[in-house]
Design a protein around this motif. Structure first.
Motif, PDB file in Angstrom:
ATOM      1  N   PRO A  53       0.783  -1.239   0.000  1.00 59.96           N
ATOM      2  CA  PRO A  53       0.000   0.000   0.000  1.00 59.96           C
ATOM      3  C   PRO A  53       0.815   1.290   0.000  1.00 59.96           C
ATOM      4  O   PRO A  53       0.466   2.222  -0.744  1.00 59.96           O
ATOM      5  N   PRO A  54       1.898   1.417   0.792  1.00 59.48           N
ATOM      6  CA  PRO A  54       2.664   2.678   0.735  1.00 59.48           C
ATOM      7  C   PRO A  54       3.233   2.958  -0.653  1.00 59.48           C
ATOM      8  O   PRO A  54       3.189   4.101  -1.136  1.00 59.48           O
ATOM      9  N   VAL A  80      -8.772  -7.595   3.855  1.00 66.75           N
ATOM     10  CA  VAL A  80      -7.947  -6.599   4.548  1.00 66.75           C
ATOM     11  C   VAL A  80      -7.014  -5.912   3.558  1.00 66.75           C
ATOM     12  O   VAL A  80      -6.879  -4.679   3.543  1.00 66.75           O
ATOM     13  N   GLU A  81      -6.378  -6.694   2.706  1.00 70.39           N
ATOM     14  CA  GLU A  81      -5.485  -6.130   1.693  1.00 70.39           C
ATOM     15  C   GLU A  81      -6.266  -5.270   0.705  1.00 70.39           C
ATOM     16  O   GLU A  81      -5.822  -4.168   0.326  1.00 70.39           O
ATOM     17  N   ILE A  82      -7.416  -5.746   0.292  1.00 72.71           N
ATOM     18  CA  ILE A  82      -8.262  -5.007  -0.656  1.00 72.71           C
ATOM     19  C   ILE A  82      -8.698  -3.671  -0.045  1.00 72.71           C
ATOM     20  O   ILE A  82      -8.679  -2.627  -0.707  1.00 72.71           O
ATOM     21  N   LYS A  83      -9.085  -3.702   1.232  1.00 71.10           N
ATOM     22  CA  LYS A  83      -9.512  -2.487   1.926  1.00 71.10           C
ATOM     23  C   LYS A  83      -8.403  -1.441   1.935  1.00 71.10           C
ATOM     24  O   LYS A  83      -8.645  -0.251   1.682  1.00 71.10           O
ATOM     25  N   LYS A  84      -7.171  -1.862   2.197  1.00 73.07           N
ATOM     26  CA  LYS A  84      -6.054  -0.925   2.239  1.00 73.07           C
ATOM     27  C   LYS A  84      -5.820  -0.274   0.878  1.00 73.07           C
ATOM     28  O   LYS A  84      -5.547   0.926   0.777  1.00 73.07           O
ATOM     29  N   LEU A  85      -5.915  -1.068  -0.187  1.00 78.56           N
ATOM     30  CA  LEU A  85      -5.694  -0.530  -1.527  1.00 78.56           C
ATOM     31  C   LEU A  85      -6.812   0.429  -1.932  1.00 78.56           C
ATOM     32  O   LEU A  85      -6.552   1.464  -2.564  1.00 78.56           O
ATOM     33  N   LEU A  86      -8.040   0.115  -1.572  1.00 76.44           N
ATOM     34  CA  LEU A  86      -9.144   1.023  -1.861  1.00 76.44           C
ATOM     35  C   LEU A  86      -8.992   2.327  -1.083  1.00 76.44           C
ATOM     36  O   LEU A  86      -9.186   3.418  -1.628  1.00 76.44           O
ATOM     37  N   ASP A  87      -8.630   2.229   0.189  1.00 79.10           N
ATOM     38  CA  ASP A  87      -8.429   3.435   0.983  1.00 79.10           C
ATOM     39  C   ASP A  87      -7.252   4.255   0.468  1.00 79.10           C
ATOM     40  O   ASP A  87      -7.215   5.480   0.632  1.00 79.10           O
ATOM     41  N   ALA A  88      -6.282   3.585  -0.173  1.00 71.10           N
ATOM     42  CA  ALA A  88      -5.148   4.289  -0.767  1.00 71.10           C
ATOM     43  C   ALA A  88      -5.556   5.094  -1.992  1.00 71.10           C
ATOM     44  O   ALA A  88      -4.786   5.931  -2.475  1.00 71.10           O
ATOM     45  N   GLY A  89      -6.750   4.825  -2.510  1.00 66.11           N
ATOM     46  CA  GLY A  89      -7.254   5.578  -3.650  1.00 66.11           C
ATOM     47  C   GLY A  89      -7.413   4.793  -4.930  1.00 66.11           C
ATOM     48  O   GLY A  89      -7.832   5.344  -5.953  1.00 66.11           O
ATOM     49  N   ALA A  90      -7.090   3.505  -4.901  1.00 65.59           N
ATOM     50  CA  ALA A  90      -7.306   2.680  -6.093  1.00 65.59           C
ATOM     51  C   ALA A  90      -8.802   2.544  -6.356  1.00 65.59           C
ATOM     52  O   ALA A  90      -9.576   2.273  -5.432  1.00 65.59           O
ATOM     53  N   GLN A  91      -9.215   2.730  -7.595  1.00 62.00           N
ATOM     54  CA  GLN A  91     -10.621   2.567  -7.964  1.00 62.00           C
ATOM     55  C   GLN A  91     -10.855   1.328  -8.823  1.00 62.00           C
ATOM     56  O   GLN A  91     -11.998   0.900  -8.965  1.00 62.00           O
ATOM     57  N   THR A  92      -9.798   0.776  -9.388  1.00 64.91           N
ATOM     58  CA  THR A  92      -9.916  -0.422 -10.214  1.00 64.91           C
ATOM     59  C   THR A  92      -8.964  -1.481  -9.670  1.00 64.91           C
ATOM     60  O   THR A  92      -7.760  -1.249  -9.585  1.00 64.91           O
ATOM     61  N   LEU A  93      -9.520  -2.634  -9.308  1.00 72.06           N
ATOM     62  CA  LEU A  93      -8.729  -3.720  -8.741  1.00 72.06           C
ATOM     63  C   LEU A  93      -8.860  -4.967  -9.597  1.00 72.06           C
ATOM     64  O   LEU A  93      -9.944  -5.264 -10.112  1.00 72.06           O
ATOM     65  N   LEU A  94      -7.758  -5.698  -9.713  1.00 70.12           N
ATOM     66  CA  LEU A  94      -7.744  -7.003 -10.376  1.00 70.12           C
ATOM     67  C   LEU A  94      -7.422  -8.046  -9.305  1.00 70.12           C
ATOM     68  O   LEU A  94      -6.301  -8.091  -8.798  1.00 70.12           O
ATOM     69  N   ILE A  95      -8.398  -8.869  -8.965  1.00 71.75           N
ATOM     70  CA  ILE A  95      -8.236  -9.836  -7.887  1.00 71.75           C
ATOM     71  C   ILE A  95      -7.765 -11.164  -8.465  1.00 71.75           C
ATOM     72  O   ILE A  95      -8.435 -11.741  -9.323  1.00 71.75           O
ATOM     73  N   PRO A  96      -6.620 -11.673  -8.002  1.00 67.14           N
ATOM     74  CA  PRO A  96      -6.077 -12.905  -8.593  1.00 67.14           C
ATOM     75  C   PRO A  96      -6.755 -14.171  -8.080  1.00 67.14           C
ATOM     76  O   PRO A  96      -7.420 -14.169  -7.045  1.00 67.14           O
ATOM     77  N   TYR A  97      -6.579 -15.227  -8.848  1.00 65.43           N
ATOM     78  CA  TYR A  97      -6.903 -16.599  -8.448  1.00 65.43           C
ATOM     79  C   TYR A  97      -8.341 -16.777  -7.944  1.00 65.43           C
ATOM     80  O   TYR A  97      -8.572 -17.303  -6.857  1.00 65.43           O
ATOM     81  N   ILE A  98      -9.292 -16.342  -8.752  1.00 63.43           N
ATOM     82  CA  ILE A  98     -10.702 -16.573  -8.436  1.00 63.43           C
ATOM     83  C   ILE A  98     -11.091 -17.910  -9.044  1.00 63.43           C
ATOM     84  O   ILE A  98     -10.962 -18.131 -10.248  1.00 63.43           O
ATOM     85  N   GLN A  99     -11.599 -18.820  -8.220  1.00 63.92           N
ATOM     86  CA  GLN A  99     -11.855 -20.188  -8.642  1.00 63.92           C
ATOM     87  C   GLN A  99     -13.328 -20.486  -8.924  1.00 63.92           C
ATOM     88  O   GLN A  99     -13.639 -21.398  -9.692  1.00 63.92           O
ATOM     89  N   ASN A 100     -14.232 -19.756  -8.282  1.00 67.98           N
ATOM     90  CA  ASN A 100     -15.650 -20.085  -8.402  1.00 67.98           C
ATOM     91  C   ASN A 100     -16.498 -18.888  -8.024  1.00 67.98           C
ATOM     92  O   ASN A 100     -15.977 -17.819  -7.657  1.00 67.98           O
ATOM     93  N   ALA A 101     -17.814 -19.068  -8.116  1.00 70.34           N
ATOM     94  CA  ALA A 101     -18.730 -17.964  -7.856  1.00 70.34           C
ATOM     95  C   ALA A 101     -18.672 -17.498  -6.407  1.00 70.34           C
ATOM     96  O   ALA A 101     -18.828 -16.306  -6.125  1.00 70.34           O
ATOM     97  N   ASP A 102     -18.442 -18.408  -5.463  1.00 66.91           N
ATOM     98  CA  ASP A 102     -18.352 -18.011  -4.052  1.00 66.91           C
ATOM     99  C   ASP A 102     -17.177 -17.066  -3.835  1.00 66.91           C
ATOM    100  O   ASP A 102     -17.301 -16.068  -3.102  1.00 66.91           O
ATOM    101  N   GLU A 103     -16.043 -17.363  -4.450  1.00 67.94           N
ATOM    102  CA  GLU A 103     -14.887 -16.488  -4.312  1.00 67.94           C
ATOM    103  C   GLU A 103     -15.125 -15.163  -5.025  1.00 67.94           C
ATOM    104  O   GLU A 103     -14.650 -14.114  -4.571  1.00 67.94           O
ATOM    105  N   ALA A 104     -15.857 -15.197  -6.131  1.00 67.47           N
ATOM    106  CA  ALA A 104     -16.215 -13.960  -6.821  1.00 67.47           C
ATOM    107  C   ALA A 104     -17.105 -13.095  -5.934  1.00 67.47           C
ATOM    108  O   ALA A 104     -16.904 -11.877  -5.828  1.00 67.47           O
ATOM    109  N   ARG A 105     -18.071 -13.707  -5.280  1.00 70.98           N
ATOM    110  CA  ARG A 105     -18.950 -12.959  -4.374  1.00 70.98           C
ATOM    111  C   ARG A 105     -18.169 -12.391  -3.191  1.00 70.98           C
ATOM    112  O   ARG A 105     -18.449 -11.276  -2.723  1.00 70.98           O
ATOM    113  N   ALA A 106     -17.166 -13.130  -2.716  1.00 74.36           N
ATOM    114  CA  ALA A 106     -16.331 -12.632  -1.623  1.00 74.36           C
ATOM    115  C   ALA A 106     -15.565 -11.380  -2.052  1.00 74.36           C
ATOM    116  O   ALA A 106     -15.416 -10.428  -1.277  1.00 74.36           O
TER     117      ALA A 106
END
Length: 253
Positions: A53-54, A80-106
């Motif tokens: 994040p820094p 927790v990591e996602i929250k820090k990046l959003l608070d840092a000002g990121a508006q577009t995130l690419l989340i790695p290693y999504i395996q299924n719909a449950d992880e997508a919903r998370a």
């Protein structure tokens, strides 16, 4: 102060091609140089780089004056990591290693404030311009763009379920990890891997879900664009530097 507009998210909604560049150097001067090169987006990678994040805040500040969108990849689908990046000002995130719909919903939940999600609320962060953006908590999701990365055979099997999750703005294919998952490590342009990815892109196009990809194989990228890929990363900063340095040295052999 108004909420900053996410021009990348708007472009994806309109189906406009977005050509990007991958960046792994945790250096604001490199980011600033790249920001002036005409790309639509630059992906700042914290999964396979020393950045956290820094460093991301410094990178975001470096590119802010330029007409380019910063995309940030966290190391994992970790709220927790996602929250820090959003608070840092990121508006577009690419989340790695999504395996299924449950992880997508998370992932969707992690970028969304309660009551629909679990993102923690703070009124004085860089994302809110330290409290200057009016009604940030109510409006933040209007401009947050969530991209999910599919990089295993299992994920491909669940592609349509992943893409159907409300709040997902795009799906990105990772050829390197998919190649390893297919049993071809180090061969991201293997014919079987390419065929699977192109089929996945066509599937997403039928569902009107933006598809993205990174590859150094330019012919593969052209095939991906023809299949319907919308956001395409055409190179990597470290690869560009090394190729250029080696080519110049070869001139003086």
């Amino acid at each position: 102060m108004d909420l900053p507009t996410n021009i990348f998210k708007a472009a994806l909604k309109e189906g406009r091609a977005q050509i990007g560049l991958w960046s792994t150097f945790a250096d604001a001067s490199v980011a600033e140089l790249l920001a002036g090169c005409g790309y639509d987006w630059i992906m700042f990678d914290t999964e396979h780089s020393p950045s956290g994040p820094p460093e991301v805040i410094a990178l975001l500040r470096a590119v802010a004056p330029y007409p380019v969108t910063a995309v940030v990849r966290p190391g994992w689908n970790n709220p927790v990591e996602i929250k820090k990046l959003l608070d840092a000002g990121a508006q577009t995130l690419l989340i790695p290693y999504i395996q299924n719909a449950d992880e997508a919903r998370a992932a969707v939940s992690a970028v969304t404030y309660p009551p629909k999600g679990i993102r923690g609320v703070s009124g004085s962060t860089r994302a809110t311009r330290y409290g200057a953006v009016a009604d940030y908590a109510k409006r933040a999701n209007e401009e947050i763009c969530l991209l999910l990365q599919v990089e295993t055979r299992e994920a491909l099997d669940h592609l349509e379920d992943i893409a159907s999750v409300e709040g997902v703005d795009g799906v990105f294919f990772g050829p390197a990890d998919l190649a390893a998952s297919f049993g071809y490590p180090g061969q991201p342009s293997h014919p079987q891997v390419k065929a699977a990815i192109l089929d996945g892109i066509r599937t997403l196009k039928k569902r009107s879900v933006p598809a993205g990809i990174l590859s150094l194989d330019q012919d593969f990228l052209r095939d991906a664009r023809e299949a319907g890929a919308t956001f395409i990363a055409v190179d990597l900063d470290s690869s560009l530097l090394r190729r250029s340095a080696m080519a110049r040295r070869a001139e003086w052999m």
